[in-house]
Design an enzyme around this catalytic site. Structure first.
Site, short mmCIF file in Angstrom:
data_model
loop_
_atom_site.label_atom_id
_atom_site.label_comp_id
_atom_site.label_asym_id
_atom_site.label_seq_id
_atom_site.Cartn_x
_atom_site.Cartn_y
_atom_site.Cartn_z
N ALA A 29 -58.52 2.95 -6.87
CA ALA A 29 -57.92 1.63 -6.73
C ALA A 29 -57.85 1.28 -5.25
CB ALA A 29 -56.52 1.63 -7.34
N GLY A 31 -42.97 3.92 -8.15
CA GLY A 31 -43.06 3.76 -9.60
C GLY A 31 -41.68 3.85 -10.24
N TYR A 51 -51.93 1.35 5.23
CA TYR A 51 -52.45 1.01 3.90
C TYR A 51 -53.94 0.63 3.98
CZ TYR A 51 -52.53 -1.28 -0.72
OH TYR A 51 -52.81 -1.65 -2.01
#
Ligand code: UDP
Length: 298
Positions: free
Chosen positions: A133, A42, A164
């Site tokens: 998410a 981020g 992932y």
């Protein structure tokens, strides 16, 4: 969206590309928003209109930001007086080069992090809503097109993308346990390729890569022969989908694909971007590169 008015909402991954747009939309919907991000991928510049980094102070009366690892037990980083109505769990590296650079952080935030957040909600706010998410990558290299939510996928359990893909699948499994065993209100969004302002131009995904190259007049990098396809969702559409999924009562317990149904090959994508940036007469220069391992074909 009336649901969010006066609600207190936690967004993990708030400084990310999608997270920061979600924060903006929640503030417009009159929610109080608490953003958490450890800034592994981020970027505070995504929140600069809401938060003064030097002064460490929010400039919006209904927004607070905490720099922390959202995967820890939330008692360690949340202000004591917070009273949560809803949690959007978006924290996770998301582009293949980024999650492969941070494989451990990636699998921890999606598994242990999801478990810790749900355990905390169960203890403190059992009526709160939780949205996880997830990703189109839970389908792996799918054998069914387009993928309905009922399709279980075709995933390599021990490959380049597994940190992932498999951790998002485990995250979904954890949501299912808390839903069935503890009757918690969970909702799962499987997010497909998303693009728009604030996407990190260096994150390695196809749209920011090709757009940056086209703007610089460089050849566009196509991995493999460019016949593989993707669908691309604009970020404001995605954010609207996330907010609807969280707010609609009958979406409780549901898993929903969020993306754009139009399919484009990577070569076609390169052509569209080159034309948009350099005009219809621009000559398309391609630099072919090796296809990454386990790159889904459709
Ligand atoms: N890709 C490409 N050139 C690039 C970046 C990506 O051809 O500069 C391809 C990549 O191999 C994949 C598709 O574009 O087939 C989408 O890749 P991305 O990293 O955006 O995300 P994915 O959908 O694979 O998770």
């Amino acid at each position: 969206m009336d649901y969010f008015k006066n609600k207190t909402v936690l967004v993990t991954g708030a400084a990310g590309f999608i997270g920061s747009h979600l924060v903006d939309a929640l503030l417009v919907a009159e929610a109080r928003v608490l953003g958490v991000d450890n800034l592994i991928t981020g970027r505070m510049e995504n929140l600069q209109h809401l938060y003064d980094v030097e002064a460490k102070k929010s400039s919006h009366e209904r927004f607070e930001f905490v720099q922390a690892d959202a995967g820890k037990f939330p008692d360690e980083y949340l202000p004591v007086e917070v009273n949560l109505d809803a949690v959007f769990h978006l924290a996770s590296p998301a582009s293949p080069p980024r999650y492969q650079a941070h494989p451990v952080a990636t699998y921890l935030i999606n598994t242990v992090g999801t478990h810790n957040l749900l355990t905390y909600l169960k203890q403190k706010y059992p009526g709160a809503r939780f949205l996880f998410a997830s990703t189109s990558e839970v389908y792996g290299d799918p054998e069914v097109h387009p993928q309905p939510e009922s399709y279980w996928g075709n995933v390599n359990p021990n490959g380049e993308r597994s940190c992932y893909d498999e951790s998002k699948r485990m995250g979904e499994a954890i949501c299912g346990v808390f839903s069935r065993k503890y009757s918690m209100d969970v909702r799962i969004a499987r997010i497909f390729n998303t693009y728009g302002p604030r996407i990190d131009p260096t994150d390695g995904r196809v749209i920011p890569n090709l757009a940056t190259q086209a703007l610089k007049g460089e050849p566009l990098t196509v991995y493999g022969d460019g016949s593989q396809t993707r669908s691309y969702c604009y970020v404001s559409d995605l954010v609207r989908g996330l907010m609807l999924l969280m707010s609609v009562d009958k979406a409780k317990g549901e898993t929903v694909n969020l993306g754009n149904p139009e399919e484009h090959s990577i070569m076609e994508t390169a052509r569209i971007i080159e034309e948009a940036v350099r005009g219809p007469d621009a000559e398309l220069k391609i630099e072919y590169m090796d296809l990454p391992k386990d790159d889904p074909t459709r």
